[in-house]
Design an enzyme around this catalytic site. Sequence first.
Site, PDB file in Angstrom:
ATOM      1  N   ASP A   1      15.767   2.458   3.728  1.00  0.00           N
ATOM      2  CA  ASP A   1      14.655   1.781   3.048  1.00  0.00           C
ATOM      3  C   ASP A   1      15.087   1.181   1.712  1.00  0.00           C
ATOM      4  O   ASP A   1      14.803   0.014   1.424  1.00  0.00           O
ATOM      5  CB  ASP A   1      13.497   2.771   2.812  1.00  0.00           C
ATOM      6  CG  ASP A   1      12.705   3.028   4.077  1.00  0.00           C
ATOM      7  OD1 ASP A   1      13.225   2.752   5.173  1.00  0.00           O
ATOM      8  OD2 ASP A   1      11.562   3.511   3.977  1.00  0.00           O
TER       9      ASP A   1
ATOM     10  N   GLY B   1       7.512   0.765   2.847  1.00  0.00           N
ATOM     11  CA  GLY B   1       8.545   0.956   1.831  1.00  0.00           C
ATOM     12  C   GLY B   1       8.048   0.828   0.399  1.00  0.00           C
ATOM     13  O   GLY B   1       8.797   0.391  -0.481  1.00  0.00           O
TER      14      GLY B   1
ATOM     15  N   PRO C   1       0.829  -1.201   0.000  1.00  0.00           N
ATOM     16  CA  PRO C   1       0.000   0.000   0.000  1.00  0.00           C
ATOM     17  C   PRO C   1       0.867   1.256   0.000  1.00  0.00           C
ATOM     18  O   PRO C   1       1.897   1.298   0.683  1.00  0.00           O
ATOM     19  CB  PRO C   1      -0.815  -0.110   1.287  1.00  0.00           C
ATOM     20  CG  PRO C   1      -0.182  -1.174   2.086  1.00  0.00           C
ATOM     21  CD  PRO C   1       0.661  -2.020   1.190  1.00  0.00           C
TER      22      PRO C   1
HETATM   23  O1  PMV Z   1       7.445   5.338   6.001  1.00  0.00           O
HETATM   24  P1  PMV Z   1       8.592   4.862   5.162  1.00  0.00           P
HETATM   25  O2  PMV Z   1       8.417   3.466   4.677  1.00  0.00           O
HETATM   26  O3  PMV Z   1       8.863   5.818   4.035  1.00  0.00           O
HETATM   27  O4  PMV Z   1       9.900   4.859   6.118  1.00  0.00           O
HETATM   28  C1  PMV Z   1      10.527   6.039   6.508  1.00  0.00           C
HETATM   29  C2  PMV Z   1      11.651   5.780   7.477  1.00  0.00           C
HETATM   30  C3  PMV Z   1      12.276   7.045   8.082  1.00  0.00           C
HETATM   31  O5  PMV Z   1      13.279   6.619   9.012  1.00  0.00           O
HETATM   32  C4  PMV Z   1      11.235   7.864   8.832  1.00  0.00           C
HETATM   33  C5  PMV Z   1      12.909   7.932   7.027  1.00  0.00           C
HETATM   34  C6  PMV Z   1      14.241   7.433   6.467  1.00  0.00           C
HETATM   35  O6  PMV Z   1      14.695   8.068   5.498  1.00  0.00           O
HETATM   36  O7  PMV Z   1      14.841   6.470   6.970  1.00  0.00           O
END
Ligand code: PMV
Length: 340
Positions: free
Chosen positions: A173, A128, A122
């Site tokens: 990610d 991710g 999703p």
């Molecule tokens: O919500 P996502 O899947 O985009 O994960 C972001 C993770 C963070 O630590 C908040 C940002 C990053 O760049 O690591």
Amino acid sequence: MVTCSAPGKTHLIGEHSVVYGEPAIIISVGKRAYVSAEKAESVKIYAHDINESGVFSISELKEFAETLQQLWANCFETKNFVPLYSLLKNEHLGHIKAMIAKTMAELDINAPFSLKISSELPIGSGLGSSAALSVAVPKALSELFKNTLTLDEINQVAYKIESLAHGTPSGGDNSICCYGGALWFKKGTPNIIEPLHLDFTLKNFVLVFTRIPQLTTGELVSNVRSLDPEYRDLRVNQLGMYTYEMRECLAKQDFTRMKELMNLAQELLAELGVSIDAIDRIHTAVKEINGGAKLSGAGGGGYMVCYHEDLQLLEQTIKKLGYVPEQVELGVEGVRTERK
Ligand code: PMV
């Protein structure tokens, strides 16, 4: 035709603090993004999940890549990425077009192709979805044009794509979506990326979707950045310490402390302003039955990751609150070619 795929991910611990140079433990999940590419007369993009398509010229895409890069540099200078995010939001197929344009620029692709994108992840929910595509797009195009890149090279291109979408991402990610399995990730020059062998712990986790976040990852990261630095850094450093301890716990298979650390991380993330009521409620209920529960990724809603030795009790507790626990395979293979 070439089809490539990359998995999504969940953060066991370390999201947000990873942006400030603290480590994170990130695990791939068995839901994937798929990209099929074939040579064509013009560049055609079809995004299956949103049922949107577009046809673009090569020069238009090259120009778009340059505009985005320039805008990114200006935003970086002013520490305000809103103009970049607005451009991507308002442009038809903005994010996908950016991924493709950046890949073409990086791989020096000058021939047309059609690209079909579909995903089990999703959008914008902490699993991710964008990182998986940022990895799968360069992989598919490099395979199609026989410009076979190493995993490290794909990961570098993916990071550049992620920077256009999120401003200053940690790179965690895209790395987990690229290499798969479970990773210890620490941003730096160079990044520290180490595989963790967690096979024994990967059962008894469930993922829970709360709601679609109202803010993007970039916006949530910006909100944390704009907190009072003293208040923020205290919590960021504490998250870092918990992450080091988590690594030791996993090695010792100390699940009691692992759950406590998940809960402590959640409480710090809530203090950083990225939790929501639904996440707090699920966290409290799971903690009351001696489980571990925390948000996964940027927060503001999206997915949570929860753990309990008694899976049935965990699932019952989550269902009682009106949410659906999802058992998803963890620690799966990274980016791969599905078909050639
Ligand atoms: O919500 P996502 O899947 O985009 O994960 C972001 C993770 C963070 O630590 C908040 C940002 C990053 O760049 O690591």
